[in-house]
Design a protein around this motif. Structure first.
Motif, short mmCIF file in Angstrom:
data_model
loop_
_atom_site.label_atom_id
_atom_site.label_comp_id
_atom_site.label_asym_id
_atom_site.label_seq_id
_atom_site.Cartn_x
_atom_site.Cartn_y
_atom_site.Cartn_z
N HIS A 166 0.55 -1.12 0.43
CA HIS A 166 -0.40 0.02 -0.12
C HIS A 166 0.87 1.28 0.29
O HIS A 166 0.61 2.05 -0.84
CB HIS A 166 -1.36 -0.04 1.43
N TYR A 223 2.16 2.23 -3.55
CA TYR A 223 1.02 2.34 -4.31
C TYR A 223 0.82 3.81 -4.18
O TYR A 223 1.18 4.28 -5.03
CB TYR A 223 0.36 1.65 -4.41
N CYS A 224 0.82 4.36 -2.41
CA CYS A 224 0.35 5.15 -2.54
C CYS A 224 -0.09 5.67 -0.68
O CYS A 224 -0.43 5.19 0.01
CB CYS A 224 -1.41 5.80 -2.44
N GLN A 268 -3.01 6.44 0.74
CA GLN A 268 -3.98 4.61 0.66
C GLN A 268 -3.12 3.44 2.04
O GLN A 268 -4.39 3.61 2.54
CB GLN A 268 -3.42 3.92 -0.59
N LYS A 293 -3.43 6.01 -11.79
CA LYS A 293 -3.28 5.30 -9.98
C LYS A 293 -4.43 5.16 -8.85
O LYS A 293 -4.93 4.19 -8.67
CB LYS A 293 -2.48 6.08 -8.85
N CYS A 294 -5.49 6.34 -9.38
CA CYS A 294 -6.08 6.60 -8.47
C CYS A 294 -7.59 5.99 -9.44
O CYS A 294 -7.96 6.00 -8.49
CB CYS A 294 -6.51 8.18 -8.46
N CYS A 353 -7.63 2.92 -7.71
CA CYS A 353 -7.35 2.51 -6.36
C CYS A 353 -9.24 1.92 -5.52
O CYS A 353 -9.82 2.45 -5.99
CB CYS A 353 -6.97 3.54 -5.73
N SER A 354 -8.80 1.04 -4.68
CA SER A 354 -10.03 0.75 -4.10
C SER A 354 -10.90 1.18 -3.22
O SER A 354 -12.36 1.41 -2.68
CB SER A 354 -9.76 -0.66 -3.53
N LEU A 374 -10.97 4.74 -3.71
CA LEU A 374 -11.54 6.07 -4.43
C LEU A 374 -12.34 7.06 -4.07
O LEU A 374 -12.70 8.12 -4.02
CB LEU A 374 -11.61 6.18 -5.75
N CYS A 421 -11.55 8.54 0.00
CA CYS A 421 -10.59 8.55 -0.63
C CYS A 421 -10.81 10.38 -0.78
O CYS A 421 -10.73 11.86 -0.49
CB CYS A 421 -9.11 8.37 -1.15
#
Ligand code: SF4
Length: 216
Positions: free
Chosen positions: A13, A16-17, A20, A176-177, A180-181, A183, A186
């Protein structure tokens, strides 16, 4: 939380970000969607602990791993032990849904497992593999210096993140976003800071609206 070991999954995680990683591991938010559900099912099939031999290779499923040096702990989907010259070399195998990706988050998580195995066994772990559910293929991963550095830096960044207890602000990056699960939780395009605070505000507003309609 500061002294708790960092979960191995957080490495993926963080690479990745970082936001996140904070949303999942500090704010404890997780949005189940088709992709995460598929991943959970894939892992459930491999999470039965146990050891077996096949064609001269010892395979240990759901093997607990830890590194005191990096403050990491978790469970590997599978660790194979390849025997050569009377010596067993650990070879981690991680199961992922989907297919190989352009970023290195999956490789870093696998490398973190290798670093744990090196510390636990005293043996060098030069490579491992990622098995992708969509392609039904293994991708071999070499734990070279760049990948080891990326993984150790991610572990250091996570330690600092957990110590601060603060979620980094969102920065929207389309590629990326959009994949993203988290999104929807966030909300990077709205300049989201704490998703938890946003959720709490939504619940408060909903309750206030409800009591206003009851009293009117
Ligand atoms: S939506 Fe984007 S900024 Fe937000 S957690 Fe996911 S990748 Fe990070």
């Amino acid at each position: 939380m500061e002294d708790d070991p960092i979960p191995l999954s957080a490495i993926q995680h963080a690479v990745y970000c970082p936001r996140q990683a904070a949303l999942i591991h500090i704010e404890r938010l997780w949005e189940e969607n088709r992709f995460t559900a598929e991943g959970r099912v894939l892992h459930a099939r491999t999470d039965e602990p146990g050891s077996r031999y096949s064609r001269g290779v010892r395979r240990v499923a759901a093997m607990p791993l830890a590194s005191c040096r990096l403050g990491l702990a978790g469970v590997a989907d599978m660790v194979e032990f390849h025997r050569s010259g009377g010596v067993e070399t650990p070879y981690p195998v991680e199961f992922k849904r989907g297919k190989p990706k352009a970023h290195r988050a999956d490789e870093a998580q696998l490398c973190a497992q290798a670093l744990c195995l090196e510390e636990m066994t005293g043996r060098s772990v030069p490579e491992g593999a990622l098995f992708y559910g969509e392609t039904r293929r293994r991708v071999e991963v070499r734990f070279d210096d760049d990948l080891r550095r990326l993984t150790e830096n991610a572990a250091a960044a996570l330690r600092a993140l957990f110590a601060s207890g603060r979620t980094p602000a969102a920065e929207y990056e389309r590629r990326k976003c959009d994949a993203c699960s988290l999104l929807d939780l966030c909300r990077p395009q709205a300049g989201g800071r704490s998703a938890k605070m946003w959720l709490e505000r939504q619940v408060r507003n909903a309750l206030e609206n409800q009591s206003a309609s009851v009293s009117s």
